[in-house]
Scaffold this motif. Structure first.
Motif, PDB file in Angstrom:
ATOM      1  N   ASN A 196       0.954  -1.253   0.004  1.00  0.00           N
ATOM      2  CA  ASN A 196      -0.002  -0.247   0.162  1.00  0.00           C
ATOM      3  C   ASN A 196       1.430   1.156  -0.376  1.00  0.00           C
ATOM      4  OD1 ASN A 196      -2.252  -1.685  -0.119  1.00  0.00           O
ATOM      5  ND2 ASN A 196      -1.999  -1.260   2.361  1.00  0.00           N
ATOM      6  N   HIS A 197       2.074   1.284   0.844  1.00  0.00           N
ATOM      7  CA  HIS A 197       2.813   2.282   0.606  1.00  0.00           C
ATOM      8  C   HIS A 197       4.344   2.282  -0.999  1.00  0.00           C
ATOM      9  CE1 HIS A 197       1.373   2.650   4.786  1.00  0.00           C
ATOM     10  NE2 HIS A 197       1.119   3.661   4.172  1.00  0.00           N
ATOM     11  N   GLU A 198       4.235   1.640  -1.749  1.00  0.00           N
ATOM     12  CA  GLU A 198       4.576   1.292  -2.132  1.00  0.00           C
ATOM     13  C   GLU A 198       6.069   0.446  -2.592  1.00  0.00           C
ATOM     14  OE1 GLU A 198       4.276   4.500  -5.175  1.00  0.00           O
ATOM     15  OE2 GLU A 198       2.449   4.548  -5.665  1.00  0.00           O
ATOM     16  N   MET A 199       6.456  -0.077  -1.482  1.00  0.00           N
ATOM     17  CA  MET A 199       7.900  -0.158  -1.136  1.00  0.00           C
ATOM     18  C   MET A 199       7.968  -2.073  -1.382  1.00  0.00           C
ATOM     19  SD  MET A 199       7.806   0.698   3.184  1.00  0.00           S
ATOM     20  CE  MET A 199       7.662   3.034   3.860  1.00  0.00           C
ATOM     21  N   TRP A 200       7.815  -2.304  -2.252  1.00  0.00           N
ATOM     22  CA  TRP A 200       7.983  -3.077  -3.269  1.00  0.00           C
ATOM     23  C   TRP A 200       9.231  -4.556  -2.717  1.00  0.00           C
ATOM     24  CZ3 TRP A 200       2.980  -3.105  -4.657  1.00  0.00           C
ATOM     25  CH2 TRP A 200       2.762  -2.336  -5.077  1.00  0.00           C
ATOM     26  N   ASN A 201      10.551  -3.648  -2.578  1.00  0.00           N
ATOM     27  CA  ASN A 201      12.133  -4.392  -2.523  1.00  0.00           C
ATOM     28  C   ASN A 201      10.768  -4.930  -1.147  1.00  0.00           C
ATOM     29  OD1 ASN A 201      14.142  -5.884  -2.974  1.00  0.00           O
ATOM     30  ND2 ASN A 201      14.942  -4.420  -1.120  1.00  0.00           N
ATOM     31  N   GLU A 230       1.577 -13.636  -6.970  1.00  0.00           N
ATOM     32  CA  GLU A 230       2.008 -12.959  -6.398  1.00  0.00           C
ATOM     33  C   GLU A 230       3.436 -11.833  -6.252  1.00  0.00           C
ATOM     34  OE1 GLU A 230      -0.067 -11.632  -2.720  1.00  0.00           O
ATOM     35  OE2 GLU A 230      -2.275 -13.079  -2.945  1.00  0.00           O
ATOM     36  N   LEU A 231       3.660 -12.772  -5.773  1.00  0.00           N
ATOM     37  CA  LEU A 231       5.308 -12.501  -5.565  1.00  0.00           C
ATOM     38  C   LEU A 231       6.150 -12.379  -7.417  1.00  0.00           C
ATOM     39  CD1 LEU A 231       8.183 -12.549  -4.481  1.00  0.00           C
ATOM     40  CD2 LEU A 231       8.178 -15.353  -4.457  1.00  0.00           C
ATOM     41  N   CYS A 232       5.115 -13.560  -8.016  1.00  0.00           N
ATOM     42  CA  CYS A 232       6.024 -12.956  -9.977  1.00  0.00           C
ATOM     43  C   CYS A 232       6.064 -11.705  -9.926  1.00  0.00           C
ATOM     44  CB  CYS A 232       5.774 -13.854 -10.925  1.00  0.00           C
ATOM     45  SG  CYS A 232       6.312 -15.906 -10.388  1.00  0.00           S
ATOM     46  N   ASP A 233       4.625 -11.532  -9.783  1.00  0.00           N
ATOM     47  CA  ASP A 233       3.621 -10.065 -10.265  1.00  0.00           C
ATOM     48  C   ASP A 233       4.315  -8.239  -9.664  1.00  0.00           C
ATOM     49  OD1 ASP A 233       0.873  -9.747 -11.530  1.00  0.00           O
ATOM     50  OD2 ASP A 233       0.422  -7.956  -9.980  1.00  0.00           O
ATOM     51  N   ILE A 234       4.598  -9.084  -8.182  1.00  0.00           N
ATOM     52  CA  ILE A 234       5.256  -7.485  -8.234  1.00  0.00           C
ATOM     53  C   ILE A 234       6.689  -8.113  -8.053  1.00  0.00           C
ATOM     54  CG2 ILE A 234       5.995  -6.862  -5.380  1.00  0.00           C
ATOM     55  CD1 ILE A 234       4.522  -8.522  -4.082  1.00  0.00           C
ATOM     56  N   CYS A 235       7.269  -8.488  -8.600  1.00  0.00           N
ATOM     57  CA  CYS A 235       9.098  -8.448  -9.035  1.00  0.00           C
ATOM     58  C   CYS A 235       8.889  -8.410 -10.266  1.00  0.00           C
ATOM     59  CB  CYS A 235       9.461  -9.915  -9.010  1.00  0.00           C
ATOM     60  SG  CYS A 235       9.693 -10.391  -7.334  1.00  0.00           S
ATOM     61  N   LYS A 237       6.047  -6.475 -12.142  1.00  0.00           N
ATOM     62  CA  LYS A 237       6.250  -4.991 -12.399  1.00  0.00           C
ATOM     63  C   LYS A 237       6.087  -4.357 -11.855  1.00  0.00           C
ATOM     64  CE  LYS A 237       1.037  -6.739 -13.445  1.00  0.00           C
ATOM     65  NZ  LYS A 237      -0.117  -6.469 -13.108  1.00  0.00           N
ATOM     66  N   HIS A 238       7.659  -3.711 -11.005  1.00  0.00           N
ATOM     67  CA  HIS A 238       8.220  -3.006 -10.055  1.00  0.00           C
ATOM     68  C   HIS A 238       9.589  -3.498 -10.097  1.00  0.00           C
ATOM     69  CE1 HIS A 238       4.212  -1.241  -8.272  1.00  0.00           C
ATOM     70  NE2 HIS A 238       4.210  -3.202  -8.590  1.00  0.00           N
ATOM     71  N   ALA A 239       9.871  -3.793 -11.755  1.00  0.00           N
ATOM     72  CA  ALA A 239      11.456  -4.458 -11.447  1.00  0.00           C
ATOM     73  C   ALA A 239      12.551  -3.232 -11.240  1.00  0.00           C
ATOM     74  CB  ALA A 239      11.660  -4.695 -12.980  1.00  0.00           C
ATOM     75  N   PRO A 240      12.548  -1.912 -11.307  1.00  0.00           N
ATOM     76  CA  PRO A 240      13.946  -0.905 -10.981  1.00  0.00           C
ATOM     77  C   PRO A 240      13.923  -1.287  -9.229  1.00  0.00           C
ATOM     78  CG  PRO A 240      12.656  -0.103 -12.109  1.00  0.00           C
ATOM     79  CD  PRO A 240      11.355  -0.848 -12.271  1.00  0.00           C
ATOM     80  N   SER A 241      12.803  -1.096  -8.627  1.00  0.00           N
ATOM     81  CA  SER A 241      12.711  -1.153  -7.262  1.00  0.00           C
ATOM     82  C   SER A 241      13.259  -2.564  -6.709  1.00  0.00           C
ATOM     83  CB  SER A 241      10.960  -1.077  -6.535  1.00  0.00           C
ATOM     84  OG  SER A 241      10.784   0.474  -7.093  1.00  0.00           O
ATOM     85  N   ILE A 242      12.987  -4.213  -7.319  1.00  0.00           N
ATOM     86  CA  ILE A 242      13.666  -5.316  -7.044  1.00  0.00           C
ATOM     87  C   ILE A 242      14.640  -4.859  -6.740  1.00  0.00           C
ATOM     88  CG2 ILE A 242      13.372  -7.380  -6.548  1.00  0.00           C
ATOM     89  CD1 ILE A 242       9.962  -5.407  -6.148  1.00  0.00           C
TER      90      ILE A 242
END
Length: 323
Positions: A196-201, A230-235, A237-242
């Motif tokens: 919710n706070h966009e802390m993706w890593n 869900e894990l694959c989705d986060i990783c 869709k937010h590649a630069p943050s991981i």
């Protein structure tokens, strides 16, 4: 503070001389340590209560203070007193002196009631209503230090709720990290907060760690399949943050595990490299996906995504040539 309240009633030695109260005053002079006497006395007195001896708030405070001076270890007396005081200030402005006076009364109560989780929780709730974030946090921490660990679950439930609502993400993260040392299976609540706070890593790292634990069971009722996706989705869709995970091995691991979603996973992995700007690598992933999928549905999904990617690349190159 207690003496100041007593002074409002006319002094520390003032005795209520009205109606039925006189009988109780005489009995209490002879037996001031009887909890039953004090409770009966309080039951027959009350400001504006039908069928009871009517006394002012300050006089009633005086009775409570006298009772607590004689019986400072009585949970029942403290609880009654604090509840009455809370009810009286419920609609007052948070800057009213009566609010801080009640805070001080809670502090006095906790000198004797520090092993009672209900008093701590009511005090923290009262501080939250005053928007005192730092003071509330410190009070929750004091409660955890004072109570045995078998009662910590009662405190943590409200502490994490407060942390999420306080509007200070850094503080909430520290609180949740401590909480997870006690309840590691509650990690999903923290992951939802991070997302919710966009802390993706950090959310991706925690979810990967949870999936690597054989004993992990989702409290939200999600299957391992859902959590992997869900894990694959986060990783992807937010590649630069991981930065804390190697994404490609994770997605390839999911490809081996879940044959029903290979089309989606191949396109997600290609999308990961597109977002990082590694277009040649993305093209290689699309080619590998097309050559390995075995169903028409998966082939169509990967091929359509590949075609859209190539169209976008051509359009971008044409725009660059024009300029």
């Amino acid at each position: 503070e207690g003496r100041a309240e007593m002074a409002e009633g006319g002094g520390e030695d003032v005795i209520v001389q009205e109606g039925e109260a006189v009988v109780y005053e005489e009995e209490l002079l002879q037996n001031p340590y009887s909890i039953k006497l004090w409770l009966r006395y309080l039951a027959v007195t009350g400001a504006g209560k039908k069928g009871k001896t009517e006394i002012s708030f300050s006089q009633r405070n005086l009775i409570f203070e006298r009772a607590l001076k004689a019986l400072p270890g009585s949970y029942k007396l403290w609880n009654m007193y604090l509840k009455e005081r809370r009810d009286r200030v419920r609609h007052k402005c948070i800057t009213d002196p009566a609010i801080e006076s009640l805070n001080n009364t809670y502090e006095r109560a906790l000198v004797f009631m520090h092993k009672m989780p209900r008093i701590w929780l009511e005090y923290c709730k009262f501080l939250r209503s005053q928007r005192l974030v730092n003071r509330t946090r410190k009070t929750f921490d004091r409660a955890l230090r004072s109570l045995p660990i078998t009662q910590h679950d009662k405190i943590w439930k409200e502490y994490t709720k407060f942390a999420k609502e306080a509007g200070v993400p850094e503080m909430a993260c520290r609180v949740f990290r401590r909480y997870l040392k006690l309840e590691p299976d509650s990690v999903e609540e923290y992951i939802d907060f991070l997302r919710n706070h966009e802390m993706w890593n950090e959310s991706a790292v925690l979810l990967a760690q949870a999936l690597n634990r054989d004993t992990f069971m989702s409290k939200a009722g999600k299957s391992k399949h859902q959590l992997w996706l869900e894990l694959c989705d986060i990783c992807t869709k937010h590649a630069p943050s991981i930065t804390g995970l190697k994404v490609e091995p994770i997605v390839r691991g999911a490809l081996r595990r879940f044959t029903d979603d290979v089309g989606k996973l191949w396109t997600s992995l290609a999308d990961y490299y597109i977002r990082l700007g590694h277009f040649e690598k993305a093209r290689d992933i699309f080619e590998e996906g097309i050559s390995t999928v075995v169903t028409v549905r998966d082939f169509s999904m990967v091929f359509d995504a590949y075609a859209q990617f190539e169209e976008t690349m051509i359009s971008a190159k044409m725009e660059d040539d024009e300029h």
